[in-house]
Design an enzyme around this catalytic site. Structure first.
Site, PDB file in Angstrom:
ATOM      1  N   ARG A 566      -0.049   8.419  11.037  1.00 54.04           N
ATOM      2  CA  ARG A 566       1.241   7.581  11.026  1.00 54.04           C
ATOM      3  C   ARG A 566       1.915   8.165   9.116  1.00 54.04           C
ATOM      4  O   ARG A 566       0.634   9.213   9.044  1.00 54.04           O
ATOM      5  CB  ARG A 566       0.689   6.263  10.134  1.00 54.04           C
ATOM      6  CG  ARG A 566       0.570   5.519  11.592  1.00 54.04           C
ATOM      7  CD  ARG A 566       2.280   4.810  12.172  1.00 54.04           C
ATOM      8  NE  ARG A 566       3.244   4.613  11.702  1.00 54.04           N
ATOM      9  CZ  ARG A 566       3.542   3.307  11.751  1.00 54.04           C
ATOM     10  NH1 ARG A 566       3.228   2.675  13.268  1.00 54.04           N
ATOM     11  NH2 ARG A 566       4.632   2.601  11.691  1.00 54.04           N
ATOM     12  N   LYS A 571      -0.497   9.555   2.907  1.00 52.01           N
ATOM     13  CA  LYS A 571      -1.154  10.302   4.009  1.00 52.01           C
ATOM     14  C   LYS A 571      -1.058  12.036   3.119  1.00 52.01           C
ATOM     15  O   LYS A 571      -1.081  12.869   3.649  1.00 52.01           O
ATOM     16  CB  LYS A 571      -1.462   9.973   4.994  1.00 52.01           C
ATOM     17  CG  LYS A 571      -1.609   8.800   5.096  1.00 52.01           C
ATOM     18  CD  LYS A 571      -1.512   8.081   6.426  1.00 52.01           C
ATOM     19  CE  LYS A 571      -1.714   7.103   6.689  1.00 52.01           C
ATOM     20  NZ  LYS A 571      -3.689   6.605   7.608  1.00 52.01           N
ATOM     21  N   THR A 676      -9.950   6.071  10.103  1.00 55.09           N
ATOM     22  CA  THR A 676     -11.082   6.152  11.083  1.00 55.09           C
ATOM     23  C   THR A 676     -10.505   7.624  12.009  1.00 55.09           C
ATOM     24  O   THR A 676     -11.145   7.578  12.660  1.00 55.09           O
ATOM     25  CB  THR A 676     -10.457   4.169  11.969  1.00 55.09           C
ATOM     26  OG1 THR A 676      -9.303   4.322  12.222  1.00 55.09           O
ATOM     27  CG2 THR A 676     -11.322   3.787  11.630  1.00 55.09           C
TER      28      THR A 676
HETATM   29  C1  GL2 Z   1      -5.785   0.393   7.399  1.00 55.02           C
HETATM   30  C2  GL2 Z   1      -5.944   1.444   6.537  1.00 55.02           C
HETATM   31  O1  GL2 Z   1      -5.191   2.289   5.517  1.00 55.02           O
HETATM   32  C3  GL2 Z   1      -6.756   2.502   7.485  1.00 55.02           C
HETATM   33  O2  GL2 Z   1      -8.038   3.539   5.926  1.00 55.02           O
HETATM   34  C4  GL2 Z   1      -8.626   1.563   8.025  1.00 55.02           C
HETATM   35  O3  GL2 Z   1      -9.028   2.953   8.304  1.00 55.02           O
HETATM   36  C5  GL2 Z   1      -7.621   0.787   9.014  1.00 55.02           C
HETATM   37  C6  GL2 Z   1      -8.942  -0.020   9.612  1.00 55.02           C
HETATM   38  O4  GL2 Z   1      -9.858  -0.112   8.504  1.00 55.02           O
HETATM   39  O5  GL2 Z   1      -6.616  -0.229   8.016  1.00 55.02           O
HETATM   40  N1  GL2 Z   1      -4.708  -0.579   6.873  1.00 55.02           N
HETATM   41  C7  GL2 Z   1      -3.182  -0.526   6.984  1.00 55.02           C
HETATM   42  O6  GL2 Z   1      -2.634  -2.042   7.188  1.00 55.02           O
HETATM   43  N2  GL2 Z   1      -3.319  -0.016   8.317  1.00 55.02           N
HETATM   44  C8  GL2 Z   1      -4.352   0.910   8.096  1.00 55.02           C
HETATM   45  O7  GL2 Z   1      -4.570   1.634   9.438  1.00 55.02           O
HETATM   46  N3  GL2 Z   1      -2.354   0.406   9.558  1.00 55.02           N
END
Ligand code: GL2
Length: 829
Positions: A566, A571, A676
């Site tokens: 995203r 980021k 991830t």
């Molecule tokens: C998120 C975090 O930003 C991300 O760092 C994390 O890996 C994932 C899964 O735990 O959760 N929180 C969030 O709201 N989103 C993410 O990707 N959308």
């Protein structure tokens, strides 16, 4: 087989040979039957898409069979079950994953090939199920795969949005959003359960009635909507266990509007009924801000109310009171979106099941665990009291009561520290009085998990410090993981075969720790050769895709440098693009002869920006503006290319990740809870250029810092650097590249002004300027390593070998043992 005895069991065992057969001839017959009778095309003439539909239905039959068997077995055994509540799941495609997990891929490929179809081509016909935004949603999907594979008695619950995450279309370099009506051509992967429906109620009033000599509160709702279950089978790998992801769709209920019909207002009554369906119509496209919208709150309650009714109904099948509820039911809150379920369970237990408050509260405190995915207090979800009170008046009262008792107890422990009391309160007083959903979740959950070790530290020392000091025993972390089945076996079949060959077994697909065995071969020249070949084939596949999509021909010998995720300021895609501009600028200013020393790069960026996120959308535009300059500059040629991959989704990731040499995970330290995407690249042997943020810190410990390219301000330095504001030292190269953008070197000067302002000294919250120098150094180190092919290949092998810890299998085992208290329950049929 441990089924017990008795006539019924005998009968069941006698039906075993009813199972569908999986030899190519039987599969072929099934496919043709589905062509003829399900898709309703002639078996003598059907195209790839119709072949896909028939194939999918044939796989679905097998999934249904296993789903039923799993449920029958679980019902007999009645183990404690985990119910995973999440408003988002990014499942992507199902076909390849399902046939691999069912162990029938090759048989299907053969059956199809005899019919004149190619499995890969047919599989390409499937669209993505994109019922989620980003990392959090894909994590849920990976975890479902692991829960099934590890034989855990699990259910997933969520919402069946009619419109998934928007499709990103790029016009003139600008992002446009188009609706993703993913159900247009039907969805063979779901089973509509018209007999599994529950009424979900909204609005109305709370009244007091006489009960048992006292008073009892009763909610008299104003509107009812029907929730219909759609089951999505999730097959485990190497097991018959197939669990269910149950998604709810909203349908009008017959309980409303009788009046309108009776008064003759037929048309309006029908239109009114249709409105009910809007509850599950669209996924909110913003992945971390919640703006107190009524529809969103309705979605949340709709999904938790239906899920809880279903869970309680299942529990009551085998129990006639709630005493054993905590021993049979674990409820996992995936972030705060499902947290209304806390108030809902209290309401059901107290108002409907007539338990006294203390008994109900005791149960509630034993069943919930909460995982937070957020690092910043600003992103925590708040629901305005007015909104909640009008939509769910009884729930608001219950939340007030929970808070009253909590604060009362808290005062006994911390006295009259009013600041702290007000910070910890579930109710936020202020311009808009609101309910803090995270506080509610922490107060009632027995466990609060972070998603990486660094995240856990942040929870304890920053976001939830007050709560940590009160209840240190509640706070834990389970580092996220991703499933190697999707991210190696499905998306990188060549690497999968190579790994199995060198490990001498396919067992690593279930027992992922075996991957570490690759370390033994990390110096083997033969493995290098085969490893490089696999990587090259993947790069060629990616290059073809890039050309088909954008017309840009890329050099497969160049380093493929990828950032897909995203688009967010934290980021720092902007940092990446400024680095590319710097690279371009250097090439332009070099003597022709020196250009021969440049390591050629193909920079690939992809990702969606939330529709209302202006700055993120400008980053996408800048990427296109810079790309059109660089890609058309004859001075640069093959030395540098920049490609934006539109409409990034799970399927695109499956194609891009195996073809990446280097990937970037460059958030400002302290902003990524885990991350991830990085784990998927790691598994695929892609080298990482990263900051010490989120789970990267643990990856670094596993791999050794020498096998990655690390840079940037450390977590503890960030606040100190921010304090310095305008006095922060920023390298000259940085000022130069920002100036190029500002001065209109890439056009659209006015448009990019606010983007440039956001990194101006004194304003640069995400420290893009400060980190620029060390970023360039890390990039230079990557160039240097890339030229040394042997070294690169070794690092690549070590990356895959070191990825086992970042499998969602490990994460789910930790949750099962330490948080949920559940055990595997393997279907023996
Ligand atoms: C998120 C975090 O930003 C991300 O760092 C994390 O890996 C994932 C899964 O735990 O959760 N929180 C969030 O709201 N989103 C993410 O990707 N959308």
């Amino acid at each position: 087989v441990g089924l017990g005895s008795g006539a019924k069991t005998e009968r069941m065992l006698g039906l075993m040979d009813r199972f569908l057969k999986n030899d190519p001839a039987s599969l072929q017959k099934d496919i043709l039957d589905h062509v003829e009778y399900t898709v309703a095309r002639s078996r003598f003439s059907f195209d790839d898409f119709e072949a896909y539909q028939a194939l999918a239905h044939s796989v679905r039959d097998r999934l249904i069979e296993r789903c039923h068997d799993t449920q029958i077995y679980l019902k007999m055994k009645d183990p404690k079950r985990i119910y995973f509540l999440s408003l988002e799941y990014l499942m992507g495609r199902s076909l390849s994953n399902s046939v691999i997990n069912l162990g029938v891929r090759d048989q299907y490929a053969e059956a199809l090939s005899q019919l004149g179809f190619e499995f890969e081509v047919v599989a390409e016909q499937e669209g993505d199920a994109a019922l989620g935004n980003g990392g959090l949603a894909r994590l849920s999907a990976c975890q479902m795969d692991s829960l099934a594979t590890l034989d855990y008695p699990a259910w997933g619950y969520g919402l069946r949005y009619q419109y998934g995450l928007f499709r990103q279309v790029i016009l003139d370099g600008y992002q446009h959003e188009q609706p993703d009506y993913w159900l247009n051509f039907g969805n063979p992967w779901e089973i509509e359960r018209i007999h599994v429906t529950y009424p979900v109620k909204f609005y109305g009033t709370v009244e007091e009635v006489d009960f048992n000599g006292g008073k009892q509160k009763v909610w008299v709702p104003g509107e009812t909507v029907e929730a219909v279950a759609y089951d999505n089978p999730i097959p485990g790998y190497g097991t018959r266990n197939t669990i269910t992801l149950r998604l709810w769709a909203a349908k009008p209920s017959d309980q409303n509007n009788m009046e309108s019909y009776n008064t003759g207002d037929y048309i309006n009554a029908v239109v009114d009924r249709q409105r009910a369906e809007t509850i599950s119509s669209v996924l909110y496209p913003d992945d971390r801000s919640y703006q107190g919208k009524e529809l969103r709150l309705k979605q949340q309650y709709f999904f938790v109310s239906a899920s809880l009714q279903d869970i309680i109904r299942r529990y009551k099948d085998t129990h006639n009171n709630f005493d054993d509820f905590p021993d049979k039911v674990a409820l996992q809150l995936n972030d705060t979106q499902p947290s209304l379920v806390i108030a809902e369970l209290m309401r059901v237990l107290v108002d409907e099941e007539n338990l006294v408050w203390s008994k109900a509260w005791d149960i509630v405190c034993k069943v919930f665990s909460f995982t937070t995915h957020t690092v910043s207090r600003d992103n925590l979800e708040k629901v305005p009291v007015d909104l909640l009170g009008s939509l769910l008046p009884r729930h608001l009262q219950i939340i007030y009561d929970i808070n009253f008792k909590f604060i009362d107890d808290l005062k006994k422990k911390i006295g009259t520290d009013y600041d702290r009391l007000s910070r910890m309160s579930v109710v936020e007083e202020g311009a808009v009085k609101s309910i803090r959903m995270a506080n509610l979740s922490i107060v009632c959950a027995h466990t609060v998990n972070g998603v990486s070790r660094v995240h856990w530290e942040l929870l304890k020392t920053r976001i939830f410090k007050d709560f940590y000091e009160l209840w240190p025993h509640k706070f834990h972390y389970k580092t996220n993981g991703v499933t190697q089945r999707r991210w190696i076996v499905v998306s990188n079949p060549n690497l999968c075969s190579l790994i199995s060959k060198w490990l001498g077994t396919e067992a690593w697909i279930r027992e992922v720790d075996l991957l570490a065995g690759l370390r033994e071969h990390a110096a083997d020249a033969e493995l290098y050769r085969e490893w490089k070949t696999v990587r090259m084939v993947n790069k060629m596949r990616l290059a073809e895709y890039i050309e088909a999509m954008s017309g840009i021909k890329v050099n497969v010998n160049a380093m493929f440098d990828v950032q897909i995720k995203r688009i967010h300021e934290y980021k720092r895609q902007f940092l990446n693009i400024l680095g590319i501009i710097h690279r371009y600028d250097c090439i332009k200013n070099m003597e022709k002869n020196d250009r021969r020393k440049v390591v050629p790069r193909v920079c690939i960026i992809g990702g969606k920006a939330a529709p209302g996120y202006e700055i993120a959308k400008k980053v996408i535009k800048l990427c296109h503006a810079v790309a059109s300059k660089i890609n058309n500059d004859p001075d640069v040629g093959d030395l540098l290319k920049l490609v934006f991959i539109p409409d990034y989704n799970v399927s695109v990731a499956e194609l891009v990740i195996p073809g990446a040499d280097l990937s970037q995970h460059i958030s400002t330290a302290g902003h990524e809870a885990s991350g991830t995407g990085i784990m998927k690249f790691l598994m695929n042997g892609c080298l990482l250029l990263a900051t010490a943020d989120g789970s990267t810190v643990e990856i670094m410990e596993e791999l050794g810092a020498e096998n990655m390219f690390l840079f940037g301000a450390k977590l503890h330095e960030v606040p100190v650097l921010r304090e310095k504001g305008q006095n922060l030292k920023v390298p000259l190269q940085f000022a130069r590249v920002v100036r190029m953008v500002r001065d209109g070197y890439f056009g659209f000067q006015e448009h990019f002004k606010s983007l440039c302002d956001s990194v101006e000294s004194g304003n640069d919250f995400y420290l893009v300027g400060y980190d620029f120098e060390s970023y360039l150094e890390a990039q230079a180190a990557a160039d240097k390593a890339f030229v040394d092919e042997e070294k690169w290949c070794r690092m690549s092998i070590l990356s895959t070998a070191g990825s086992a810890r970042f499998s969602s299998d490990r994460t789910m085992e930790e949750y099962a043992e330490k948080t949920w208290g559940i055990k595997p329950c393997r279907c023996p049929f």
